[in-house]
Enzyme design. Structure first.
Site, mmCIF file in Angstrom:
data_model
loop_
_atom_site.group_PDB
_atom_site.id
_atom_site.type_symbol
_atom_site.label_atom_id
_atom_site.label_comp_id
_atom_site.label_asym_id
_atom_site.label_seq_id
_atom_site.Cartn_x
_atom_site.Cartn_y
_atom_site.Cartn_z
ATOM 1 N N ARG A 103 -16.066 -17.960 7.958
ATOM 2 C CA ARG A 103 -16.120 -19.424 7.992
ATOM 3 C C ARG A 103 -16.006 -20.005 9.390
ATOM 4 O O ARG A 103 -16.305 -21.165 9.609
ATOM 5 C CB ARG A 103 -14.999 -19.991 7.109
ATOM 6 C CG ARG A 103 -15.481 -20.161 5.678
ATOM 7 C CD ARG A 103 -14.385 -20.616 4.800
ATOM 8 N NE ARG A 103 -13.256 -19.693 4.944
ATOM 9 C CZ ARG A 103 -12.174 -19.696 4.176
ATOM 10 N NH1 ARG A 103 -12.039 -20.583 3.251
ATOM 11 N NH2 ARG A 103 -11.209 -18.821 4.361
ATOM 12 N N LYS A 133 -10.005 -1.430 -1.353
ATOM 13 C CA LYS A 133 -9.060 -1.654 -2.430
ATOM 14 C C LYS A 133 -8.316 -2.972 -2.174
ATOM 15 O O LYS A 133 -8.359 -3.436 -1.034
ATOM 16 C CB LYS A 133 -8.101 -0.477 -2.526
ATOM 17 C CG LYS A 133 -7.018 -0.469 -1.457
ATOM 18 C CD LYS A 133 -6.123 0.707 -1.688
ATOM 19 C CE LYS A 133 -5.036 0.767 -0.678
ATOM 20 N NZ LYS A 133 -4.086 -0.285 -0.665
ATOM 21 N N HIS A 186 -8.992 5.327 2.116
ATOM 22 C CA HIS A 186 -9.046 5.844 3.491
ATOM 23 C C HIS A 186 -8.330 7.193 3.632
ATOM 24 O O HIS A 186 -8.558 7.912 4.593
ATOM 25 C CB HIS A 186 -8.547 4.811 4.508
ATOM 26 C CG HIS A 186 -7.064 4.693 4.621
ATOM 27 N ND1 HIS A 186 -6.314 3.965 3.743
ATOM 28 C CD2 HIS A 186 -6.189 5.207 5.515
ATOM 29 C CE1 HIS A 186 -5.044 4.038 4.096
ATOM 30 N NE2 HIS A 186 -4.925 4.785 5.171
ATOM 31 N N LYS A 212 -9.144 11.196 6.027
ATOM 32 C CA LYS A 212 -8.239 11.893 6.960
ATOM 33 C C LYS A 212 -8.595 13.381 7.009
ATOM 34 O O LYS A 212 -8.803 14.000 5.973
ATOM 35 C CB LYS A 212 -6.784 11.722 6.519
ATOM 36 C CG LYS A 212 -6.273 10.285 6.660
ATOM 37 C CD LYS A 212 -4.812 10.189 6.251
ATOM 38 C CE LYS A 212 -4.355 8.740 6.130
ATOM 39 N NZ LYS A 212 -3.837 8.155 7.343
ATOM 40 N N GLU A 271 6.977 5.764 4.219
ATOM 41 C CA GLU A 271 6.706 4.933 5.402
ATOM 42 C C GLU A 271 8.001 4.302 5.865
ATOM 43 O O GLU A 271 8.874 3.987 5.050
ATOM 44 C CB GLU A 271 5.700 3.839 5.048
ATOM 45 C CG GLU A 271 4.336 4.382 4.712
ATOM 46 C CD GLU A 271 3.362 3.253 4.421
ATOM 47 O OE1 GLU A 271 2.581 2.909 5.305
ATOM 48 O OE2 GLU A 271 3.420 2.714 3.308
ATOM 49 N N ASP A 295 -0.244 -0.107 -5.038
ATOM 50 C CA ASP A 295 -0.738 -0.090 -3.655
ATOM 51 C C ASP A 295 -1.183 1.307 -3.229
ATOM 52 O O ASP A 295 -2.247 1.442 -2.628
ATOM 53 C CB ASP A 295 0.378 -0.597 -2.715
ATOM 54 C CG ASP A 295 -0.079 -0.682 -1.262
ATOM 55 O OD1 ASP A 295 -1.245 -1.049 -1.027
ATOM 56 O OD2 ASP A 295 0.737 -0.390 -0.358
ATOM 57 N N HIS A 315 -4.330 6.588 -3.190
ATOM 58 C CA HIS A 315 -4.128 7.694 -2.249
ATOM 59 C C HIS A 315 -3.439 8.902 -2.903
ATOM 60 O O HIS A 315 -3.881 10.038 -2.761
ATOM 61 C CB HIS A 315 -3.275 7.251 -1.051
ATOM 62 C CG HIS A 315 -3.775 5.997 -0.377
ATOM 63 N ND1 HIS A 315 -5.095 5.679 -0.293
ATOM 64 C CD2 HIS A 315 -3.114 4.994 0.259
ATOM 65 C CE1 HIS A 315 -5.237 4.533 0.358
ATOM 66 N NE2 HIS A 315 -4.042 4.098 0.701
ATOM 67 N N LYS A 374 8.432 2.148 1.129
ATOM 68 C CA LYS A 374 8.492 1.485 2.443
ATOM 69 C C LYS A 374 9.937 1.547 2.908
ATOM 70 O O LYS A 374 10.863 1.635 2.097
ATOM 71 C CB LYS A 374 8.084 0.019 2.312
ATOM 72 C CG LYS A 374 6.726 -0.213 1.685
ATOM 73 C CD LYS A 374 5.611 0.007 2.670
ATOM 74 C CE LYS A 374 4.268 -0.339 2.067
ATOM 75 N NZ LYS A 374 3.138 0.167 2.836
HETATM 76 C C1 BG6 Z 1 -2.721 1.299 2.676
HETATM 77 C C2 BG6 Z 1 -1.611 0.565 1.974
HETATM 78 O O1 BG6 Z 1 -3.724 1.652 1.760
HETATM 79 O O2 BG6 Z 1 -2.210 2.477 3.294
HETATM 80 C C3 BG6 Z 1 -0.487 0.253 2.932
HETATM 81 O O3 BG6 Z 1 -2.103 -0.656 1.426
HETATM 82 C C4 BG6 Z 1 -0.045 1.498 3.663
HETATM 83 O O4 BG6 Z 1 0.615 -0.326 2.245
HETATM 84 C C5 BG6 Z 1 -1.244 2.204 4.282
HETATM 85 O O5 BG6 Z 1 0.880 1.108 4.668
HETATM 86 C C6 BG6 Z 1 -0.821 3.515 4.916
HETATM 87 O O6 BG6 Z 1 -1.901 4.104 5.567
HETATM 88 P P1 BG6 Z 1 -1.667 5.266 6.632
HETATM 89 O O7 BG6 Z 1 -3.038 5.713 6.972
HETATM 90 O O8 BG6 Z 1 -0.936 4.621 7.775
HETATM 91 O O9 BG6 Z 1 -0.835 6.295 5.960
#
Ligand code: BG6
Length: 512
Positions: free
Chosen positions: A68, A174, A204, A208, A242, A261, A266, A364
């Site tokens: 936008r 996602k 993602h 890796k 994390e 999430d 993953h 987290k």
């Molecule tokens: C994302 C999540 O898909 O992956 C996040 O939405 C998370 O909450 C992230 O922090 C972690 O990715 P990576 O590659 O840092 O392990």
């Protein structure tokens, strides 16, 4: 293309020092929706530059931002350059940037008709000017409630039809739904416009290196596979811990929680790769067929009050820093019951895995950032040692370290030097950084390139996504039916219920 000293036409985006002749995308362009968002700034734009820097993009590659803002081409270029300088993995090289910048464009518009009409005419002009050949990938880095509008608008202006000699693809971020039903609805919306073969759903983690190495470890070697089953393996632990908190992410995270999430995507993809049978080839359909088979056989173990755990971080010490609890984080509901820690026990109904629990956990603000998969072995059926000699011997394990110190560890017992027989656990390590000089590309580099090359092996299909929700839905429904997540202090390893889940069976989480 420019002329080199030798009089030959060369592609300046190609790094001729790489003698392995990497896979290079053909003529194409990428349109990013949501280009001013965090993901684009931190991951997508830097990854595009890194690909260009590695010589993997075609000479006329064109990047179109759609949003936008009332940006000129130059303003958008400045924005991209800033993101690239801040976040790219590879060094900034002026000539690479200058070449890439020639193909950077911005189209200003919202998700209404007029914006998409201008987008369509701009892409046609670019096809003529840049030689993109009508080959466009659309990256939807936008909330899923807009997928439908964007797909339909693209269709309305004629941007979705792949022709014989050109292609149109959609790359989707996602969250892909919030349960099986909504995922199915989203799939129907997207598939009504783009055939499944043109849809690239991003997880993602599959980009890796260490995750792809699961397949190399299992299927390129002879030593692991014979013991990769319930005869030898006691249980499997998949951990994604994390240390970061959720400040700044309330809009996305509050009400979503840790299970939706990352477990749905993953962690279940990691489980699928670890547990699947050997695919007949690494062609997308063969690989996806094996993942689908194992996901179909995967179910939560009951009763869920004993086999799952959820928690929410409270204020505490993260290293030397005292950090807030979730409910004090900006933008979160002070009464929020969103879980920031989730753990569950899954079983796989197959001959290979019958009776082997798969424990998955994520959180987290845990003790440290680590993602790993640990296959923990049964004890030897007989020990010719007396109890005192093996009191420091644990269970053997193969640990695939996904991050941060990527590699594989084998844990087994060894004699402690000395005149007594005493056996203690030791680790044998393979570390990527020591074994290889090449640096691993970022996941998004790999995935964007694969989408441009039409290589869909590393992208979950609609069926995988829906099956993953089917595994998680009973747990989410159980949690929604009552109770709240237990608090755990930041910097610890989650709520007590998570430890009890394993202690009940005489097991314990690894402390990575
Ligand atoms: C994302 C999540 O898909 O992956 C996040 O939405 C998370 O909450 C992230 O922090 C972690 O990715 P990576 O590659 O840092 O392990």
């Amino acid at each position: 293309m420019t002329e080199s000293g030798s009089g030959k036409w060369v592609n300046p985006l190609r790094d001729d020092t790489d003698k392995r002749l990497p896979r290079i995308a053909g003529p194409s362009g990428l349109v990013i929706f949501g280009v001013t968002g965090d993901l684009a700034r931190k991951k997508l734009l830097p990854a595009i530059y890194d690909l260009a820097n590695r010589g993997l993009l075609p000479a006329g590659f064109t990047l179109v931002g759609y949003g936008r803002r009332d940006w000129s081409k130059q303003e958008f270029c400045d924005y991209v350059q800033k993101a690239v300088r801040e976040k790219s993995r590879t060094e900034f090289r002026q000539h690479v940037w200058d070449h890439l910048a020639q193909g950077i464009e911005f189209v200003s518009g919202s998700f209404d008709d007029a914006g998409f009409d201008s987008l369509a005419s701009r892409l046609r002009e670019l096809d003529a000017a840049r030689g993109t050949g009508g080959n466009w990938a659309y990256y939807l880095s936008i909330p899923p409630q807009f997928f439908s509008t964007v797909c339909h608008q693209l269709q309305r202006v004629g941007l979705t039809y792949s022709e014989e000699d050109s292609w149109r693809r959609v790359i989707i971020e996602k969250p892909f739904g919030h349960d099986q039903k909504s995922a199915r609805e989203l799939n129907e919306i997207v598939n009504a416009v783009f055939p499944e073969s043109s849809v690239f759903r991003i997880d993602h983690y599959l980009g890796k290196e260490t995750v792809q190495n699961i397949m190399a470890l299992r299927f390129a070697n002879q030593i692991f596979e014979p013991m990769w089953n319930g005869h030898y393996i006691d249980h499997v632990q998949i951990t994604m811990a994390e240390d970061i908190g959720l400040g700044g992410r309330a809009g996305y995270y509050d009400g979503i929680g840790a299970a939706r999430d990352v477990i749905q995507n993953h962690l279940l993809q990691l489980l699928a790769l670890v547990a699947m049978e050997e695919p007949v080839s690494f062609e997308p359909s063969a690989l996806q067929a094996e993942k689908i088979k194992v996901l179909r056989a995967t179910h939560p173990v009951h009763p869920l009050n004993k086999t799952t755990a959820r928690g929410q971080y409270a204020a505490g010490w993260q290293g030397s820093e005292y950090v807030k609890g979730l409910r004090e984080e900006e933008g979160f509901d002070p009464e929020s019951t969103t879980e920031t820690y989730a753990a569950c026990t899954l079983e796989i109904n197959s001959r290979r895995w019958g009776g082997v629990p798969f424990y998955l956990r994520t959180g987290k603000r845990l003790g440290r950032r680590v993602t790993e998969i640990a296959l923990v072995f049964k004890e030897a059926p007989h020990q010719p040692f007396h109890a005192g000699q093996i009191s420091a011997l644990g269970q053997n394990a193969v640990v695939i370290r996904v991050q941060p110190d990527e590699g594989v560890t084998m844990r087994f017992g060894s004699k402690v030097p000395g005149s007594e027989m005493e056996v203690r656990d030791v680790n044998m390590d393979f570390a990527y950084t020591q074994a290889f000089t090449e640096e691993s590309p970022e996941a998004y580099e790999r995935l964007i390139l694969d989408a441009l090359l039409d290589q869909s092996s590393l992208f979950p299909t609609n069926e995988e996504v829906e099956l993953s929700w089917a595994i998680l839905d009973p747990i989410l429904e159980y949690w929604a039916s009552g109770g709240t997540p237990e608090d755990y202090p930041a910097g610890t390893w989650g709520p007590p219920a998570a430890d009890q889940m394993l202690e009940r069976h005489g097991r314990a989480w690894r402390r990575p």
